[in-house]
Scaffold this active site. Structure first.
Site, PDB file in Angstrom:
ATOM      1  CD  GLU A 116       3.594  13.035  -0.345  1.00 32.69           C
ATOM      2  OE1 GLU A 116       2.864  14.103  -0.782  1.00 32.69           O
ATOM      3  OE2 GLU A 116       2.624  11.970  -0.489  1.00 32.69           O
ATOM      4  CG  HIS A 139       4.606  11.973   5.377  1.00 35.34           C
ATOM      5  ND1 HIS A 139       3.325  11.916   5.873  1.00 35.34           N
ATOM      6  CD2 HIS A 139       4.450  11.068   4.375  1.00 35.34           C
ATOM      7  CE1 HIS A 139       2.486  11.164   5.184  1.00 35.34           C
ATOM      8  NE2 HIS A 139       3.072  10.491   4.342  1.00 35.34           N
ATOM      9  CG  HIS A 141       2.563   6.009   6.099  1.00 34.90           C
ATOM     10  ND1 HIS A 141       2.568   5.230   5.114  1.00 34.90           N
ATOM     11  CD2 HIS A 141       2.673   7.253   5.595  1.00 34.90           C
ATOM     12  CE1 HIS A 141       2.658   6.001   3.938  1.00 34.90           C
ATOM     13  NE2 HIS A 141       2.618   7.153   4.395  1.00 34.90           N
ATOM     14  CD  GLU A 169       4.461  14.006  26.808  1.00 33.02           C
ATOM     15  OE1 GLU A 169       5.458  14.269  26.765  1.00 33.02           O
ATOM     16  OE2 GLU A 169       4.053  12.988  26.485  1.00 33.02           O
ATOM     17  CG  HIS A 210      -1.427   9.414   3.615  1.00 28.66           C
ATOM     18  ND1 HIS A 210      -1.209   9.761   2.394  1.00 28.66           N
ATOM     19  CD2 HIS A 210      -0.245   9.087   4.047  1.00 28.66           C
ATOM     20  CE1 HIS A 210      -0.034   9.520   2.032  1.00 28.66           C
ATOM     21  NE2 HIS A 210       0.665   9.181   2.970  1.00 28.66           N
TER      22      HIS A 210
HETATM   23  O1  2HA Z   1       5.332   6.547   0.205  1.00 25.01           O
HETATM   24  O2  2HA Z   1       4.431   8.249   2.365  1.00 25.01           O
HETATM   25  O3  2HA Z   1       2.895   9.725   1.085  1.00 25.01           O
HETATM   26  C1  2HA Z   1       5.776   7.758   0.524  1.00 25.01           C
HETATM   27  C2  2HA Z   1       4.725   8.318   1.060  1.00 25.01           C
HETATM   28  C3  2HA Z   1       3.705   9.044   0.286  1.00 25.01           C
HETATM   29 ZN    ZN Z   2       2.836   8.820   3.042  1.00 23.87          ZN
END
Ligand code: 2HA
Ligand code: ZN
Length: 274
Positions: A116, A139, A141, A169, A210
């Site tokens: 990414e 980032h 998940h 909050e 995602h």
């Molecule tokens: O595997 O999260 O979006 C890495 C990620 C791709």
């Molecule tokens: Zn990801």
């Protein structure tokens, strides 16, 4: 003295491990990048090796030319970062056009920066324009936030309002709200453009089905932001699991009162009548 004693390196590693412990980083899920300060570049310079080859970023970030970043590696597991940061992460430098990068430390067993990288760097560029203090793009998940992208309309104002309502909050922690990107192929320039467009307005962008991107000045603020949004999403999942309707909630008037006392500006676009 080792590079692992340097404060930002420790902060980077700690965030990775905290995210893993939250359950947001199955297998190689998620990625992290940090835009280093000039004095931090000098601090780690003794530990950097001969530069690797220049490689294409896959997009162009001219306003980040010649900057240095610490980033997680593609295919690497957050779970392993604390055990072997030199295998799982790297420090890269961008060229004078912001089109190529080269590795200066880390990824000792081979590999490349996160898949990414285009999204991370385009987000960094947008955030730097807004305010030089932004340095972290994260980032993850995040389970509950992802779950919500199957049942809520994929609209910024709906996600913002529903998440704000779940914990007092929230409007104070993310007063600008959150943006949402419909499902897109990850890893490429298109999703990077869509995400960085949202980052002009928000510090949080949700990728439908995602995960989430969060941005902040430092590791504490950025992790804290991700954590707050995801906790709010968890409450919403619990509420929706118990009942399709709420018996009571925080009202638009409550939000306006809160905004005055806490000195935050809450856009009326999120305070619509339902
Ligand atoms: O595997 O999260 O979006 C890495 C990620 C791709
Ligand atoms: Zn990801």
């Amino acid at each position: 003295m080792s590079i692992l004693d340097v404060k930002f390196v420790q902060g980077f590693i700690r965030l990775c491990n905290d995210g893993w412990q939250q359950g947001w980083h199955e297998r190689n899920g998620g990625n992290l990048s940090y835009r280093m300060k000039d004095e931090e570049v000098e601090e780690v310079r003794p530990f950097l090796h001969e530069p690797g080859e220049w490689k294409e970023i896959g997009t162009s970030v001219p306003d980040l030319a010649n900057e240095y970043f610490m980033v997680t590696g593609s295919g690497k597991y957050f779970r392993n970062v604390i055990l072997d940061p030199e295998d799982s992460t790297c420090i890269i430098e961008l060229d004078d056009k912001g089109e190529n990068y080269r590795i200066l430390w880390g990824l000792v067993n081979g590999g490349r920066p996160t898949s990414e990288l285009p999204s991370h760097l385009m987000n960094h560029e947008v955030k730097k324009h807004k305010n030089e203090n932004y340095r972290v793009i994260y980032h993850a998940h995040t389970t509950n936030t992802i779950a919500l992208t199957f049942v809520l309309p994929l609209k910024d104002e709906v996600f913002t309002r529903e998440l704000w309502e779940m914990a007092t909050e929230c409007p104070v922690v993310f007063p600008d709200g959150v943006g949402v990107v419909s499902w897109m192929v990850p890893g490429g320039r298109d999703i990077a453009i869509a995400t960085s467009e949202l980052m002009k307005k928000y510090d949080v962008a949700i990728w439908a089905h995602h995960g989430m991107f969060a941005s902040g000045y430092d590791f504490d603020l950025t992790f804290g932001l991700m954590h707050t949004v995801e906790k709010s999403a968890e409450i919403l999942v619990k509420v929706m699991s118990m009942s399709p309707t709420k018996l009571q909630t925080i009202t638009p008037k409550n939000f306006r009162d809160l905004a005055v006392d806490f000195n935050v500006k809450l856009s009326e676009e999120f305070l619509y009548e339902k």
